[in-house]
Motif scaffolding. Structure first.
Motif, mmCIF file in Angstrom:
data_model
loop_
_atom_site.group_PDB
_atom_site.id
_atom_site.type_symbol
_atom_site.label_atom_id
_atom_site.label_comp_id
_atom_site.label_asym_id
_atom_site.label_seq_id
_atom_site.Cartn_x
_atom_site.Cartn_y
_atom_site.Cartn_z
ATOM 1 N N ALA A 216 0.831 -1.204 0.000
ATOM 2 C CA ALA A 216 0.000 0.000 0.000
ATOM 3 C C ALA A 216 0.869 1.260 0.000
ATOM 4 O O ALA A 216 0.556 2.242 -0.686
ATOM 5 N N ALA A 217 1.964 1.226 0.757
ATOM 6 C CA ALA A 217 2.874 2.375 0.800
ATOM 7 C C ALA A 217 3.498 2.623 -0.577
ATOM 8 O O ALA A 217 3.557 3.758 -1.062
ATOM 9 N N VAL A 218 3.952 1.550 -1.210
ATOM 10 C CA VAL A 218 4.523 1.682 -2.555
ATOM 11 C C VAL A 218 3.446 2.119 -3.535
ATOM 12 O O VAL A 218 3.676 2.972 -4.409
ATOM 13 N N GLY A 219 2.237 1.566 -3.395
ATOM 14 C CA GLY A 219 1.149 1.884 -4.315
ATOM 15 C C GLY A 219 0.774 3.352 -4.312
ATOM 16 O O GLY A 219 0.625 3.965 -5.377
ATOM 17 N N VAL A 220 0.645 3.947 -3.137
ATOM 18 C CA VAL A 220 0.262 5.360 -3.086
ATOM 19 C C VAL A 220 1.415 6.254 -3.545
ATOM 20 O O VAL A 220 1.204 7.302 -4.165
ATOM 21 N N SER A 221 2.652 5.833 -3.272
ATOM 22 C CA SER A 221 3.804 6.636 -3.701
ATOM 23 C C SER A 221 4.025 6.548 -5.206
ATOM 24 O O SER A 221 4.706 7.392 -5.788
ATOM 25 N N GLU A 222 3.463 5.512 -5.852
ATOM 26 C CA GLU A 222 3.530 5.409 -7.311
ATOM 27 C C GLU A 222 2.614 6.423 -7.982
ATOM 28 O O GLU A 222 2.871 6.838 -9.112
ATOM 29 N N LYS A 223 1.556 6.826 -7.302
ATOM 30 C CA LYS A 223 0.522 7.630 -7.936
ATOM 31 C C LYS A 223 0.603 9.119 -7.592
ATOM 32 O O LYS A 223 0.259 9.964 -8.425
ATOM 33 N N ILE A 224 1.023 9.462 -6.380
ATOM 34 C CA ILE A 224 1.155 10.876 -6.004
ATOM 35 C C ILE A 224 2.456 11.070 -5.229
ATOM 36 O O ILE A 224 3.073 10.106 -4.774
#
Length: 263
Positions: A216-224
């Motif tokens: 989840a941490a990587v996922g949100v940092s990929e988008k914003i």
């Protein structure tokens, strides 16, 4: 007039040609970093092969194939903008934030301003809380927003608008707390919400051992443009995610450095 560097038969190369190739190479490398590990990379490679085939057929004088591929390419580039919307936004944010940081750094040096490198009270509060939770193997996920609007990607949670404090962070992530699931979001130097829901990364390059919090941490940092701090519930190790990259098992000194850079 451009300066001719060398001439090989029909090929003339000057300094601007080399500069052109260098810029394109840098842009392609940045795109690769953003797309690496996602299905979007396969789509991008497919489009590049289609474009190179079109160039080859056009050079060989195969007009029918060239015209057919040209139509696919025209439609494809519009489709790429739609498919790669999150990646394009990340790329522009990365480019803009880097430029702004460099401009501010140069401006501060010209004015003789000194940048305060001392850890503020908020940084110390977070650092102490994370070290405490790491020692107790209490799972935690903290998202620090930068210039991006978190509401575009981060959903749910309970609105708090509270000051950052050691006691509040430890209480939120306590296993008996109703808010311990999900992420705590820090925006404008305050805890804006707790138990927030983040998008999960589909990056296949992530280690198989990482859990949902790390993804989840990587996922949100990929988008914003956000910085994420994670405590593993299994190992108690502290990790950091930024721009789709995961740094695992960071030390106390590294934690302090990352917090200083993020807040």
């Amino acid at each position: 007039m451009p300066t001719l560097l060398f001439n090989i038969g029909f090929l003339e190369v000057d300094i601007w040609d080399l500069f052109d190739v260098f810029i394109v190479g840098v842009l392609l490398y940045q795109l690769y970093r953003i797309l690496r590990g996602s299905i979007a990379l396969n789509i991008f490679v497919g489009m590049m092969l289609l474009f190179l085939s079109y160039q080859a057929f056009q050079a060989l004088g195969m007009d029918l194939l060239s015209s057919i591929l040209y139509q696919f390419i025209n439609i494809g580039f519009v489709s790429l903008i739609i498919i790669f919307q999150p990646e394009v936004r990340r790329f522009l944010l990365l480019l803009g934030n880097s430029t702004l940081r460099q401009r501010d750094s140069v401006w501060n040096r010209l004015l003789g301003r000194e940048v305060d490198e001392e850890a503020g009270p908020e940084i110390d509060e977070i650092r102490r809380a994370f070290l405490k939770m790491a020692g107790a193997k209490t799972g935690a996920l903290l998202v620090v927003t930068k210039d991006a609007d978190p509401d575009t990607i981060i959903t749910g949670g309970t609105s708090l608008n509270a000051e950052i404090s050691y006691g509040l962070l430890v209480s939120i992530f306590h296993k008996e707390s109703p808010l311990h699931d999900g992420a705590v979001v820090i925006q404008d130097g305050r805890i804006s919400r707790a138990s927030a829901i983040l998008p999960v990364s589909e990056n296949t390059d992530l280690p198989k051992s990482v859990g949902l919090r790390h993804r989840a941490a990587v996922g949100v940092s990929e988008k914003i443009d956000v910085a994420c701090f994670i405590v593993s519930e299994e190992t108690g190790r502290i990790s950091f995610a930024r721009a789709g990259e995961l740094e695992r098992g960071i030390s106390e000194a590294r934690l302090t450095e990352l917090l200083r850079n993020s807040l």
